[in-house]
Each structure stands twice: as structure tokens, then as C-alpha cells.
Design an enzyme around this catalytic site. Structure first.
Site, short mmCIF file in Angstrom:
data_model
loop_
_atom_site.label_atom_id
_atom_site.label_comp_id
_atom_site.label_asym_id
_atom_site.label_seq_id
_atom_site.Cartn_x
_atom_site.Cartn_y
_atom_site.Cartn_z
N HIS A 69 15.78 97.89 -32.18
CA HIS A 69 15.11 98.12 -30.84
C HIS A 69 14.45 96.85 -30.30
O HIS A 69 13.25 96.84 -30.90
CB HIS A 69 14.20 99.37 -31.28
CG HIS A 69 13.74 100.03 -29.83
ND1 HIS A 69 13.71 101.40 -29.85
CD2 HIS A 69 13.56 99.64 -28.78
CE1 HIS A 69 13.03 101.76 -28.88
NE2 HIS A 69 12.95 100.72 -28.05
N HIS A 90 14.80 108.40 -26.84
CA HIS A 90 13.54 107.94 -26.49
C HIS A 90 12.51 109.53 -26.19
O HIS A 90 12.84 110.02 -25.18
CB HIS A 90 13.34 107.03 -25.42
CG HIS A 90 11.93 106.93 -24.60
ND1 HIS A 90 11.64 105.88 -24.45
CD2 HIS A 90 11.16 107.90 -24.30
CE1 HIS A 90 9.96 105.80 -24.09
NE2 HIS A 90 10.14 106.95 -23.63
N ASP A 99 10.67 97.47 -31.50
CA ASP A 99 10.38 97.62 -29.82
C ASP A 99 9.61 96.56 -29.19
O ASP A 99 9.02 96.67 -28.22
CB ASP A 99 9.68 99.06 -29.66
CG ASP A 99 9.86 99.62 -28.21
OD1 ASP A 99 10.59 99.00 -27.38
OD2 ASP A 99 9.02 100.62 -27.93
N HIS A 143 14.04 94.60 -26.37
CA HIS A 143 14.14 94.54 -24.96
C HIS A 143 14.35 92.91 -24.87
O HIS A 143 13.36 92.29 -24.92
CB HIS A 143 13.13 95.02 -24.25
CG HIS A 143 12.72 96.77 -24.38
ND1 HIS A 143 13.61 97.49 -23.70
CD2 HIS A 143 12.26 97.31 -25.34
CE1 HIS A 143 13.28 98.65 -24.19
NE2 HIS A 143 12.40 98.74 -25.34
N LEU A 144 15.48 92.50 -24.45
CA LEU A 144 15.69 91.35 -23.97
C LEU A 144 15.52 90.90 -22.48
O LEU A 144 15.53 89.87 -22.22
CB LEU A 144 17.15 90.78 -24.52
CG LEU A 144 17.30 90.86 -25.94
CD1 LEU A 144 18.80 90.52 -26.65
CD2 LEU A 144 16.23 89.88 -26.74
N HIS A 169 6.49 91.47 -21.73
CA HIS A 169 5.89 91.45 -20.41
C HIS A 169 5.36 90.22 -20.02
O HIS A 169 4.50 89.45 -20.87
CB HIS A 169 4.98 92.79 -20.40
CG HIS A 169 5.70 94.05 -20.00
ND1 HIS A 169 6.69 94.40 -19.24
CD2 HIS A 169 5.88 94.86 -21.06
CE1 HIS A 169 7.12 95.46 -19.47
NE2 HIS A 169 6.65 95.96 -20.59
N ASP A 207 16.41 104.53 -23.41
CA ASP A 207 15.16 104.14 -23.81
C ASP A 207 14.45 103.49 -22.63
O ASP A 207 14.71 102.72 -21.81
CB ASP A 207 15.30 102.93 -25.12
CG ASP A 207 13.83 102.73 -25.41
OD1 ASP A 207 13.33 103.55 -26.27
OD2 ASP A 207 13.59 101.36 -25.13
O1 DOR Z 1 6.37 100.32 -24.50
C1 DOR Z 1 7.56 100.42 -24.13
N1 DOR Z 1 7.99 99.50 -23.18
N2 DOR Z 1 7.99 101.60 -24.21
C2 DOR Z 1 9.13 101.85 -23.91
O2 DOR Z 1 9.72 102.78 -24.21
C3 DOR Z 1 9.84 100.63 -22.97
C4 DOR Z 1 9.35 99.28 -23.17
C5 DOR Z 1 9.69 98.40 -21.93
O3 DOR Z 1 10.76 98.37 -21.66
O4 DOR Z 1 8.87 97.68 -21.74
#
Ligand code: DOR
Length: 437
Positions: free
Chosen positions: A71, A190, A316, A73-74, A320, A163
Site C-alpha cells: 500500500h 478503503h 500507506d 502512493h507513488l 504530500h 483507495d
Molecule cells: O491519509 C491518506 N492519504 N489516506 C488515504 O486514504 C489516501 C492518502 C493519500 O492519497 O494521500
């Protein structure tokens, strides 16, 4: 994958932890030309016929199958200022991972074969480890029309998930489970009821009341887990629950497993390490969805890991930039990065007596690989080496400024931790090392 030379070395007297083969013993490991040749209690180098092979003394260190993060996010395509396939997989190998499964909430969304193929092409050119795309369940993550799952499978997707967003409509989720099953695609849920979670920014409880922030009740997660368990029972399709964070969720999943329902689940270090008191200073680095919960939830997550209710530790990893994070709490983006801090935090569970070293390795490698159906997560002789070398004792301070990730939203920055990745070997090549080779 990048083209580099194949590794040849003899790892001497490491603690070899391979859950797939029930192996937890001190042994020598020979890797030659990138192939894992032998794992044996004591290797006589002369008998191998290999001269000049580099010997690495690993007394007190561990060797595990390369980790698999199911899990992450790239952010590529579309938000390359936060992360790219290149930077995210560099962070992955620094964290001991040989493979990551990347979520579809990119821009554009990974809801068609062209985007899946783009991710895999980019990974082939620039990634430091394997990348397994998770495609969307519904077009644009809108929760309405199902994606073309056969085409997505053919293009290389290993699972489907919306997700970042739930599939709110139960009939759509039912159809998704029935449809995905035809193509052997796992549904990853999710679990969040948006009507209960609406506008919430942290866990609902005494701390949210004190801070005057709108809360997200544990029930927002639990209601959807209960629904998806029932839909799995109805359709006979397996379901995997992402980022489990509450006591009630653990108990629902435990009961479902006892009933023989095909449910698997993951949690992440933030959910067995942090409590919502961390938000007392309104620091947005702790803002994540699902939110970090109360102490009794953290304790329940640990019990769920210990008794096997929670199969996998994922991260996860959700990068950001300061644009999304350095703002009022209400407006800040949800997400924490995790690839480069997961191992020492997971080893905290070993020190607390919650998991054995072998169980910890299973949750970081074999179990997620099995859930995704990918041929990783074990030490296989005669095959290209995929392994992670760990110093379980190394004391150090987590410093997000030195991370490979492009983003800095690490809630564990400045923490004194124990345990460090010394080397990651992907497909027989050294993808990351701290050793003097
Ligand atoms: O905290 C999160 N960030 N939860 C998610 O389900 C998505 C993820 C994101 O893509 O930033």
C-alpha cells in the site's frame, strides 16, 4: 528496472528469517551472479569453486526475504512534485522493500489499461524495485461505473481499489467483487462511510472535543468493514481491508476469519505507534485518513497483529508537499510517508514481545506477497536473490531530511529508534546498501 551489475557475495553467519520455509537459524548465504545459490549452516568456500568472492560478516544481523509494501502512493502520473516512481522506489529500497503496490489515486486515475501500462513502463525505466499497480474499482474513483477489469489485469494490475475513497454504494461493491473475481483481481477496501466521516479531520473522542475539531467516529470504518465482509460472504470473492485502525475493526475481521470468510487485512505503523494525543499541537504531519485513534485501539491493533487477524504491515506511504501540509488543520491533506521508517517501528513490536522476529518478517514480506499473489516474500535458492539485510539493534534518529522520498511528511521525524536496513537486493542486484562493499 535499472541495469546494474549482478551481486556476488557470501553472507556469513546471519540470522536467516524465512517464514515461507519456517526457517529461523544462523546460516551462510551465497549469492553468485545475482542468483541465490545456497543457504547452509556453514559454507566451505573452496567447495564452491568460486574464488575472490566477497565475504560479509553478518553476525548479529538478520537476512529476510525482501519486503513487499502492499500500500503506497507513488503520485505519478500527475503529482510528481510530491513523489515519482523513481523517488518513491528509491525510498522503498532504502526501507528494505523489493516491491511496492501503488494505489490508483493519481492524476489521471489509474482506471484504464493505458495508465497501468504507463506506470509499468516508467517503472521499467526508472524504478529501483518492482512496482505492482493497483487499478481503480470505479472510473475516476467516482464510485459509479466499474472499470474494465479484464483489460486492467492484462495490462498488469494486481488488485483493484478506490483507495483514498470508499465505494459507497453497496450494489456497486457487490458487482465489483463478482466482476473482479472473474479476472483473479483482489478487491482492496478503503473502508470509510463518508456520511459518518463527513468533514471529520481527526478521530472522534475526548481529544477532538478538547481541540474543537470535527471527529471521525470509529464506526465510519467499522460499518464499511462489516459491509465488505458480508459482501465477500455473499459473493465468495476475497476482500482485503486496507489500513485497519480501530478496535472494532480488528474484532469484525477476527470474527469473519473464524467464520471462514476470505478476508485479509493490513495495518500501518502509525496505527500501532501513535495515539490521537499527538494532535494536541495541531501539527498537520499527524493528519491521516483513517485518523490515528485512541490507546485502546492501538492496543487492539497490536493484539490483532499478534493473533494473525492482521496479516500484513503496509505503510500507506502518502507523500504530500508543504503546500498541502503547512496550512490550517482543517484544510491540510491527509497522509504520512512511511517507507523509510517502517522497519524500526515494526521492530518495536518485537522488543515489546508482541511479534517474534519471524512473524514480523512474515507481515512485511511473505504475507503481503501471498495476498497480492506475487512470487516474492521467500528465500528461494536457484532464483534471483530478493533479500533485505537488517541490523536489528542499530540505534539511530529518524531524520526525514535525509530520506529518499521527495516529501517530508514523516510523523516520526526526530524519533530515536532501533533497527536499520543495511542492504536491499532486488532481482540479484544491490539496490541499496549501507555496507562497505
Ligand atoms: O491519509 C491518506 N492519504 N489516506 C488515504 O486514504 C489516501 C492518502 C493519500 O492519497 O494521500
Amino acid at each position: 528496472m535499472q541495469q546494474e551489475g549482478f551481486a556476488s557475495f557470501l553472507l556469513r553467519q546471519a540470522r536467516v528469517l524465512d517464514p515461507e520455509h519456517h526457517r529461523d537459524e544462523t546460516a551462510d548465504i551465497l549469492v553468485s551472479g545475482g542468483i541465490l545459490k545456497e543457504i547452509t549452516p556453514h559454507l566451505n568456500i573452496r567447495e564452491t569453486g568460486l574464488s575472490n568472492i566477497q565475504e560479509i560478516d553478518l553476525k548479529g544481523k538478520w537476512v529476510a526475504p525482501g519486503f513487499v509494501d502492499m500500500h503506497v502512493h507513488l503520485r505519478e502520473p500527475g503529482e510528481e512534485y510530491k513523489e515519482t516512481i523513481e523517488s518513491g522506489t528509491r525510498a522503498a529500497v532504502a526501507g528494505g522493500y523489493v516491491a511496492v503496490a501503488c494505489m490508483p489515486n493519481t492524476h489521471p486515475v489509474n482506471d484504464c489499461a493505458a495508465v497501468t501500462r504507463f506506470i509499468l513502463d516508467r517503472a521499467r525505466e526508472r524504478a529501483s524495485c518492482h512496482v505492482f499497480p493497483v487499478a481503480a474499482i470505479t472510473l475516476g474513483l467516482q464510485g459509479n461505473d466499474l472499470t474494465q477489469m479484464g483489460e486492467l489485469r492484462e495490462a498488469g494490475a494486481v488488485a483493484v481499489s478506490d483507495d483514498g475513497r470508499p465505494v459507497m454504494d453497496s450494489m456497486t461493491m457487490r458487482r465489483a467483487m463478482e466482476y473482479s473475481r472473474t479476472f483473479n483481481l483482489l478487491v482492496i477496501s478503503h473502508a470509510e462511510d463518508l456520511s459518518l466521516a463527513e468533514k471529520g479531520v481527526m478521530n472522534e473522542g475526548p481529544t477532538s472535543t478538547l481541540l474543537g475539531l470535527r471527529g471521525i467516529p470509529a464506526a465510519a470504518e467499522e460499518v464499511m468493514i462489516a459491509r465488505d465482509i458480508l459482501l465477500s460472504q455473499l459473493t465468495g470473492a476475497p476482500v482485503h481491508i486496507a489500513h485497519v485502525s480501530t478496535e472494532g475493526s480488528v474484532s469484525l475481521i477476527r470474527n469473519a476469519k473464524n467464520l471462514g470468510i476470505q478476508v485479509t487485512a493490513e495495518t500501518a505503523p502509525q496505527y500501532f505507534t501513535l495515539t490521537d494525543d499527538a494532535l494536541m499541537e495541531f501539527n498537520t504531519v499527524f493528519k491521516v485518513n483513517p485518523p490515528i485513534r485512541r490507546l485502546r485501539d492501538v492496543e487492539a491493533i497490536k493484539r490483532g497483529l499478534a493473533d494473525g487477524t492482521l496479516d500484513a504491515i503496509a505503510t500507506d506511504h502518502a507523500p504530500h508537499s508543504s503546500l498541502e501540509k503547512d496550512t490550517e488543520f482543517e484544510y491540510a491533506a491527509n497522509g504520512v510517508i512511511g517507507l523509510e521508517s517502517a522497519l524500526p517501528l515494526a521492530l518495536g513490536l518485537v522488543r515489546e514481545g508482541i511479534l517474534s522476529p519471524l512473524e514480523t518478517v512474515a507481515k512485511l514480506s511473505r504475507n503481503p506477497a501471498r495476498i497480492l499473489g506475487i512470487p516474492l516474500g521467500s528465500l528461494e535458492t536457484g532464483k534471483p536473490a530478493h533479500l533485505t539485510v537488517i541490523d536489528p539493534e542499530a540505534a539511530h534518529v529518524l531524520d526525514a531530511e535525509t530520506f529518499q522520498s521527495k516529501s517530508r511528511n514523516c510523523p516520526f521525524h526526530g524519533w530515536k529508534v532501533q533497527g536499520q536496513v543495511l542492504m536491499t537486493v532486488v532481482d540479484g542486484r544491490i539496490a541499496f546498501t549501507r555496507l562497505n562493499l
